[in-house]
Write a protein that holds these residues in place. Structure first.
Motif, PDB file in Angstrom:
ATOM      1  N   HIS A 157     -50.557 -37.575   1.022  1.00  0.00           N
ATOM      2  CA  HIS A 157     -50.538 -36.179   0.586  1.00  0.00           C
ATOM      3  C   HIS A 157     -51.884 -35.534   0.882  1.00  0.00           C
ATOM      4  O   HIS A 157     -52.910 -35.997   0.389  1.00  0.00           O
ATOM      5  CB  HIS A 157     -50.246 -36.144  -0.925  1.00  0.00           C
ATOM      6  N   ALA A 214     -42.979 -38.116   4.194  1.00  0.00           N
ATOM      7  CA  ALA A 214     -41.666 -38.600   3.779  1.00  0.00           C
ATOM      8  C   ALA A 214     -41.183 -39.585   4.843  1.00  0.00           C
ATOM      9  O   ALA A 214     -41.888 -39.837   5.822  1.00  0.00           O
ATOM     10  CB  ALA A 214     -40.694 -37.431   3.639  1.00  0.00           C
ATOM     11  N   ASN A 227     -31.158 -25.214  -6.548  1.00  0.00           N
ATOM     12  CA  ASN A 227     -31.492 -26.640  -6.401  1.00  0.00           C
ATOM     13  C   ASN A 227     -32.966 -26.960  -6.223  1.00  0.00           C
ATOM     14  O   ASN A 227     -33.367 -28.110  -6.402  1.00  0.00           O
ATOM     15  CB  ASN A 227     -30.762 -27.230  -5.191  1.00  0.00           C
ATOM     16  N   SER A 262     -36.624 -25.067  -9.264  1.00  0.00           N
ATOM     17  CA  SER A 262     -37.073 -25.699 -10.503  1.00  0.00           C
ATOM     18  C   SER A 262     -38.319 -26.546 -10.267  1.00  0.00           C
ATOM     19  O   SER A 262     -39.184 -26.630 -11.125  1.00  0.00           O
ATOM     20  CB  SER A 262     -35.956 -26.556 -11.101  1.00  0.00           C
ATOM     21  N   LEU A 292     -44.381 -24.891  -0.275  1.00  0.00           N
ATOM     22  CA  LEU A 292     -43.597 -25.111   0.938  1.00  0.00           C
ATOM     23  C   LEU A 292     -44.080 -24.281   2.122  1.00  0.00           C
ATOM     24  O   LEU A 292     -43.500 -24.304   3.181  1.00  0.00           O
ATOM     25  CB  LEU A 292     -42.117 -24.830   0.650  1.00  0.00           C
ATOM     26  N   ARG A 347     -42.077 -42.209  -2.490  1.00  0.00           N
ATOM     27  CA  ARG A 347     -43.320 -42.827  -2.029  1.00  0.00           C
ATOM     28  C   ARG A 347     -44.078 -43.384  -3.217  1.00  0.00           C
ATOM     29  O   ARG A 347     -44.136 -42.757  -4.271  1.00  0.00           O
ATOM     30  CB  ARG A 347     -44.164 -41.751  -1.341  1.00  0.00           C
ATOM     31  N   VAL A 398     -44.005 -40.708  -6.165  1.00  0.00           N
ATOM     32  CA  VAL A 398     -43.687 -39.343  -5.741  1.00  0.00           C
ATOM     33  C   VAL A 398     -42.210 -39.317  -5.404  1.00  0.00           C
ATOM     34  O   VAL A 398     -41.748 -40.081  -4.555  1.00  0.00           O
ATOM     35  CB  VAL A 398     -44.525 -38.974  -4.497  1.00  0.00           C
ATOM     36  N   VAL A 453     -30.411 -23.387   3.600  1.00  0.00           N
ATOM     37  CA  VAL A 453     -31.655 -23.463   2.812  1.00  0.00           C
ATOM     38  C   VAL A 453     -32.840 -23.730   3.740  1.00  0.00           C
ATOM     39  O   VAL A 453     -33.946 -23.214   3.522  1.00  0.00           O
ATOM     40  CB  VAL A 453     -31.550 -24.479   1.641  1.00  0.00           C
TER      41      VAL A 453
END
Ligand code: HEC
Ligand code: HEC
Ligand code: HEC
Length: 493
Positions: free
Chosen positions: A267, A275, A354, A357, A374, A398, A406, A429
């Motif tokens: 990260h 990912a 989805n 949140s 994002l 992860r 994570v 999306v």
């Protein structure tokens, strides 16, 4: 003639499988006979320091990621690696004498690792990264051998699955030609013009860390294209991005500290998170290395230049998007209405229901960065949307050595996911994120989502190889005809 050649070749491959079976059974009998001797051999031949050094190198090489299917049986094999020609199953490399590599001599082990030759002489498929491991020094192979013989628990069982590639890829001998062409087998040569730190980094990144296995594009025969080293490649469903030091195309805007932090944790706030296969490599391998080694790797990677020219007019993938409450315009629109409207309206619905949140209504994530923003991210700024689609379908999972976890739930699993999303919804999306927070020039279709669901595009390699075999057969046929014609001509004279 053609059919004969093909059936001969497949018979040959079956024969070699049979003789392997026989050899394995033979080895089993031998193993019984030497069991008593093995008991005595439990006495350690190698020092704890050497075994520890081998363990560290095995971690740096991530042997466990490929060679482990069940956590309870590390290195016992069974994990299938998807390749464009089918699944290749990693074998049991525990020191089991009946099912693992317990009978491998150090030389045989070295040959498997660096040349891709199994103890019985058969060729390994390059899904085993022997082209990278060729860099290992003799000293390091010795330490790895010590660890695999005495530091890994033997598992006396065959993996549940085994490799069964379609013809002609099932003919392991075909790898001899491939190796001649593409496996240079060269050990690592330090560059005296560079610092010891750079050389350590180059050794680890080219060898153990095998970054190029995933990040370097491949040619028609699956060979790594050295001239485009680290400039980005598709591996199944995932895109391993350009990690050259180009500011336009790669990670030239990252510092050594940035890359070290990313490799240690997966990260890098404000830029990227890992990912898929990179998350696995970080969980099992990179996050467990000494910081000095990660810094060395980072210094080397940030010295690899791109084959593409810089283009200051082009924004790099970390420069897109900003926090906007992009969903605001769609609130009050019912889901059904959204469906009828543009794909982006549907995307906004899916996002609100989805994703918001955790990632926030404005895609800003949380303050601590655990739920990432994002925008300004590799994943939404990259021209290739594979990772965006794959992250939504597969989620993120992860672990850090400090015990951190994570987790983002997978949305693609139609049976187990709490909220399974259809291809149209994932595409919508994705497009919502790309237009609101990312690179608006990129768009995703439902068909693309289906391809990623299936693990990535299939290659035409099998077809190519079959055509190659057919061409080969035609050449043979031509030669035979020529020879008979000559003979007839001679007879007639
Ligand atoms: C990227 C995945 C991957 C990694 C990483 C990897 N392997 Fe492999 N390995 C494979 C696959 C797949 C095979 C089986 C290939 C085949 O059947 O042709 C294999 C085969 C082998 C074999 C041959 C065993 C036999 O007799 O069948 C040995 C030995 C081996 N690996 C050792 C290692 C060691 C040691 C490491 C770490 C230093 C390692 N591998 C890392 C994928 C991997
Ligand atoms: C098993 C395949 C694999 C190996 C091995 C691997 N990577 Fe990656 N890497 C990936 C994938 C896939 C991604 C994209 C992950 C994502 O965005 O979630 C990635 C992402 C990255 C990124 C982030 C780039 C960005 O724009 O977000 C960096 C930096 C990176 N890798 C560096 C390395 C280095 C250095 C090594 C070797 C020490 C390495 N990787 C080895 C597959 C791999
Ligand atoms: C339960 C919380 C949660 C939900 C719900 C959630 N995410 Fe995530 N998301 C996360 C976490 C945690 C990460 C990983 C952060 C990291 O890697 O450090 C993440 C990462 C991401 C990434 C970046 C992955 C990468 O490799 O860079 C994207 C894109 C993403 N989420 C999109 C979505 C979308 C789209 C949805 C809704 C369909 C969604 N998320 C729903 C928690 C969530």
């Amino acid at each position: 003639m053609l059919r004969n050649t093909i059936s001969l070749l497949s018979r040959l491959s079956r024969l070699s499988r049979l003789s392997r079976l026989r050899a394995a059974r033979h080895a089993g009998v031998l193993a019984l006979g030497t069991l008593a001797a093995a008991g005595a051999a439990l006495a350690q031949n190698y020092s704890p320091e050497l075994i520890e050094k081998g363990r560290y190198l095995a971690t740096a090489s991530d042997c466990i990621a490929c060679h482990t299917a069940s956590k309870a049986q590390p290195m016992a094999g069974g994990h299938a690696i998807s390749s464009p020609v089918g699944e290749i199953v990693a074998t049991n490399i525990t020191p089991s004498k009946s099912h693992g590599i317990g009978n491998y001599s150090e030389q045989q082990f070295a040959d498997a690792l660096r040349k891709g030759v199994r103890a019985d002489g058969a060729r390994l498929y390059p899904a085993m990264p022997y082209t990278a491991f060729a860099r290992f020094t003799n000293e390091d192979v010795h330490a790895l051998y010590a660890y695999f013989m005495e530091g890994v628990a033997p598992v006396d069982a065959a993996p549940k699955a085994s490799t069964a590639l379609p013809f002609p890829m099932n003919v392991r001998a075909s790898m001899i030609g491939w190796n001649l062409l593409f496996a240079d087998g060269k050990p690592f040569e330090p560059d005296p013009a560079q610092t010891p730190e750079w050389n350590r980094g180059a050794y680890l990144a080219q060898g153990a860390g095998h970054c190029a296995t995933c990040h370097t594009p491949r040619g028609a025969l699956m060979q790594e294209l050295a001239s485009q080293s680290l400039s980005g490649a598709q591996i199944g469903a995932w895109w391993a991005p350009d990690i050259t030091n180009s500011r336009t195309h790669g990670i030239g805007s990252w510092s050594v500290d940035d890359l070290t932090r990313y490799l240690a944790t997966g990260h890098l706030p404000g830029k990227a998170q890992a990912a898929g296969p990179m998350a696995e490599a970080i969980t099992h391998s990179f996050s467990r290395l000494h910081e000095s080694d990660l810094r060395a790797i980072s210094r080397y990677i940030l010295s690899v230049s791109s084959h593409q020219p810089e283009d200051s007019a082009q924004r790099n993938r970390f420069g897109f998007g900003q926090a906007t409450d992009a969903t605001a315009g769609f609130r009050g629109t019912s889901f059904a209405e959204g469906m009828k409207q543009s794909g982006v309206a549907l995307g906004a619905q899916v996002f609100t229901a989805n994703c918001a949140s955790c990632h926030g209504a404005s895609g800003q994530g949380t303050q601590d960065g655990y739920y990432p923003a994002l925008f300004g991210k590799s994943i939404t700024g990259e021209a290739n949307p594979s990772n965006l689609i794959a992250a939504i379908l597969n989620g993120v999972d992860r672990e850090t050595p400090q015990g951190g976890h994570v987790f983002m739930p997978p949305f693609g699993d139609q049976v187990n996911a709490m909220v399974p999303l259809k291809n149209e919804e994932v595409a919508a999306v994705s497009n919502f994120l790309l237009t609101s927070y990312g690179n608006p020039a990129v768009s995703v279709t439902a068909d693309q989502v289906q391809v990623i669901r299936e693990g990535g595009a299939k290659s035409g390699l099998i077809l190519l190889a079959r055509i190659g075999m057919a061409l080969g057969a035609v050449v043979v046929l031509g030669l035979v005809m020529l020879a008979t014609k000559r003979r007839r001509a001679r007879l007639e004279r």
